[in-house]
Write a protein that holds these residues in place. Structure first.
Motif, PDB file in Angstrom:
ATOM      1  N   SER A 162       0.830  -1.146  -0.229  1.00  0.00           N
ATOM      2  CA  SER A 162      -0.076   0.374   0.520  1.00  0.00           C
ATOM      3  C   SER A 162       0.721   1.208   0.139  1.00  0.00           C
ATOM      4  N   GLY A 163       0.166   2.056  -0.153  1.00  0.00           N
ATOM      5  CA  GLY A 163       0.971   3.680  -0.658  1.00  0.00           C
ATOM      6  C   GLY A 163       0.723   4.566  -1.763  1.00  0.00           C
ATOM      7  N   TYR A 164       0.802   5.295  -1.333  1.00  0.00           N
ATOM      8  CA  TYR A 164       0.216   7.283  -2.337  1.00  0.00           C
ATOM      9  C   TYR A 164       1.543   7.597  -2.190  1.00  0.00           C
ATOM     10  N   ILE A 165       1.933   8.181  -3.729  1.00  0.00           N
ATOM     11  CA  ILE A 165       2.913   8.981  -3.851  1.00  0.00           C
ATOM     12  C   ILE A 165       2.209  10.556  -5.106  1.00  0.00           C
ATOM     13  N   VAL A 166       2.192  11.467  -4.586  1.00  0.00           N
ATOM     14  CA  VAL A 166       2.027  12.743  -5.485  1.00  0.00           C
ATOM     15  C   VAL A 166       2.263  13.818  -5.672  1.00  0.00           C
TER      16      VAL A 166
ATOM     17  N   SER B 174      -0.417  10.208  -8.311  1.00  0.00           N
ATOM     18  CA  SER B 174      -1.232  11.608  -8.678  1.00  0.00           C
ATOM     19  C   SER B 174      -0.907  12.480  -8.490  1.00  0.00           C
ATOM     20  N   VAL B 175      -0.740  13.049  -9.443  1.00  0.00           N
ATOM     21  CA  VAL B 175       0.297  14.332  -9.947  1.00  0.00           C
ATOM     22  C   VAL B 175      -0.264  15.549 -10.166  1.00  0.00           C
ATOM     23  N   VAL B 176       0.383  16.496  -9.847  1.00  0.00           N
ATOM     24  CA  VAL B 176      -0.860  18.097  -9.332  1.00  0.00           C
ATOM     25  C   VAL B 176      -0.420  19.045 -10.822  1.00  0.00           C
ATOM     26  N   CYS B 177      -0.842  19.904 -11.505  1.00  0.00           N
ATOM     27  CA  CYS B 177      -0.908  20.609 -12.497  1.00  0.00           C
ATOM     28  C   CYS B 177      -1.619  21.409 -12.327  1.00  0.00           C
ATOM     29  N   PRO B 178      -1.041  22.552 -11.425  1.00  0.00           N
ATOM     30  CA  PRO B 178      -1.187  23.772 -11.458  1.00  0.00           C
ATOM     31  C   PRO B 178      -0.380  24.903 -12.199  1.00  0.00           C
ATOM     32  N   SER B 179      -1.535  25.991 -12.628  1.00  0.00           N
ATOM     33  CA  SER B 179      -0.942  27.123 -12.572  1.00  0.00           C
ATOM     34  C   SER B 179      -0.149  28.503 -11.344  1.00  0.00           C
TER      35      SER B 179
ATOM     36  N   ILE C 180      -5.482  26.601  -3.826  1.00  0.00           N
ATOM     37  CA  ILE C 180      -4.529  25.289  -4.771  1.00  0.00           C
ATOM     38  C   ILE C 180      -4.806  24.692  -4.138  1.00  0.00           C
ATOM     39  N   ALA C 181      -3.992  24.196  -2.187  1.00  0.00           N
ATOM     40  CA  ALA C 181      -3.899  23.364  -1.449  1.00  0.00           C
ATOM     41  C   ALA C 181      -5.377  22.594  -1.230  1.00  0.00           C
ATOM     42  N   SER C 182      -6.024  23.142  -0.972  1.00  0.00           N
ATOM     43  CA  SER C 182      -8.044  22.523  -0.916  1.00  0.00           C
ATOM     44  C   SER C 182      -8.034  22.423  -1.448  1.00  0.00           C
ATOM     45  N   VAL C 183      -7.866  22.279  -3.396  1.00  0.00           N
ATOM     46  CA  VAL C 183      -8.442  21.780  -4.044  1.00  0.00           C
ATOM     47  C   VAL C 183      -7.285  20.147  -4.380  1.00  0.00           C
ATOM     48  N   VAL C 184      -5.986  20.061  -4.163  1.00  0.00           N
ATOM     49  CA  VAL C 184      -5.351  19.769  -4.642  1.00  0.00           C
ATOM     50  C   VAL C 184      -5.810  18.747  -3.457  1.00  0.00           C
ATOM     51  N   ALA C 185      -5.551  18.778  -2.010  1.00  0.00           N
ATOM     52  CA  ALA C 185      -6.988  18.049  -1.096  1.00  0.00           C
ATOM     53  C   ALA C 185      -8.118  16.942  -1.391  1.00  0.00           C
ATOM     54  N   ALA C 186      -8.411  17.696  -1.520  1.00  0.00           N
ATOM     55  CA  ALA C 186     -10.053  17.391  -2.336  1.00  0.00           C
ATOM     56  C   ALA C 186      -9.345  16.428  -3.469  1.00  0.00           C
ATOM     57  N   GLY C 187      -9.021  16.263  -4.397  1.00  0.00           N
ATOM     58  CA  GLY C 187      -7.660  15.596  -5.618  1.00  0.00           C
ATOM     59  C   GLY C 187      -7.615  14.337  -5.280  1.00  0.00           C
ATOM     60  N   ILE C 188      -6.832  14.379  -3.254  1.00  0.00           N
ATOM     61  CA  ILE C 188      -6.586  13.367  -3.253  1.00  0.00           C
ATOM     62  C   ILE C 188      -7.366  12.633  -2.499  1.00  0.00           C
ATOM     63  N   LYS C 189      -8.159  12.802  -1.763  1.00  0.00           N
ATOM     64  CA  LYS C 189      -9.116  11.948  -1.305  1.00  0.00           C
ATOM     65  C   LYS C 189      -9.519  11.609  -2.046  1.00  0.00           C
ATOM     66  N   LYS C 190     -10.191  11.747  -3.523  1.00  0.00           N
ATOM     67  CA  LYS C 190     -10.602  10.977  -4.647  1.00  0.00           C
ATOM     68  C   LYS C 190      -9.720  10.161  -5.392  1.00  0.00           C
TER      69      LYS C 190
END
Length: 257
Positions: free
Chosen positions: A116-120, A163-168, A203-213
């Motif tokens: 198990s594990g999760y990489i962001v 997951s990969v995070v891609c903000p502007s 940005i962190a708020s949206v990223v955290a939501a994406g991580i949860k999903k």
């Protein structure tokens, strides 16, 4: 409750993510290149394999493992291809791309043992769309996107998500990390960062939501999403916009601005 390690946690998106994870009740190990930080904190230079080994050992000794690795540390860079030096290229590749590679290599054996594990991995909209005068930054961030997609398939049989995070652009102190020969590009990048209407907390708020999903591709703001879908669905429009940006930059250089 998850056990979380965040790199580049002293400021910017890293600090905002740490605050979000703590607020959500997770155990968080903050890491950065500085020697001091709020506990629990570990000095970690993403260029140093020994620091990564120490981080793995810390997680095993103190937590018995790790649930979520956030490879967030990075610097800003950019410039015209003939102006930006090869030393600058070496620096951004070592930190923004190889720093992520080292993090994945360090923790994947632990995750495989756990099953198990999760990489962001924090990339950028520049990993998906590629504006002119940003060759080095675009290249390393596209590399992080490619690495993340590769590992999402490679590690799935072991119960490991990626997951990969891609903000502007968003407001942070990232512009302070810009060093380079192309001072005009540095000034433009600083203006785009500092005048953005979005904060690191946004940005962190949206990223955290994406991580949860467990979303693989997390694009946390509207400008990045528009650019991404324009490139995919309206390529001629995208190309015209990129060429306009290049033409304006050429005019500024010609005028000496």
């Amino acid at each position: 409750m998850s056990r979380v390690l965040v790199t580049g946690a002293a400021s910017g998106l890293g600090a905002a993510l740490v605050a979000r994870f703590v607020a959500d009740g997770h155990q968080v190990l903050s890491t950065d290149v500085g020697a001091d930080g709020s506990a629990p904190y570990l000095k970690l230079d993403v260029r140093n394999p020994a620091d990564w080994d120490a981080a793995v050992a810390w997680c095993q000794d103190n937590w018995g493992g790790l649930d979520l690795l956030v490879n967030n540390a990075g610097i800003a860079t950019g410039g015209r291809i003939e102006v930006e030096t090869l030393d600058e290229w070496d620096r951004v590749v070592d930190i923004n791309l190889m720093g992520v590679v080292r993090g994945c290599r360090a923790f994947v054996p632990l995750f495989k043992r756990q099953r198990s594990g999760y990489i962001v991995n924090t990339a950028s909209a520049a990993g998906l769309v590629h504006p002119p005068m940003m060759s080095s930054y675009n290249t390393v961030k596209a590399g992080v996107v490619a690495l993340s997609e590769t590992l999402s398939h490679e590690l799935r049989p072991y119960g490991i998500d990626v997951s990969v995070v891609c903000p502007s652009f968003f407001r942070t102190n990232l512009a302070d990390s810009i060093r380079g020969a192309d001072s005009a590009m540095a000034a433009t990048a600083r203006q785009l960062i500092e005048k953005s209407p979005r904060s690191a907390d946004d940005i962190a708020s949206v990223v955290a939501a994406g991580i949860k999903k467990k979303q693989h591709l997390i694009i946390p703001d509207q400008p990045a999403r528009i650019a991404f879908w324009t490139k995919r669905l309206a390529r001629p429009l995208y190309d015209r916009q990129m060429r306009k940006i290049a033409a304006r930059a050429h005019q500024r250089a010609t005028d000496g601005r």
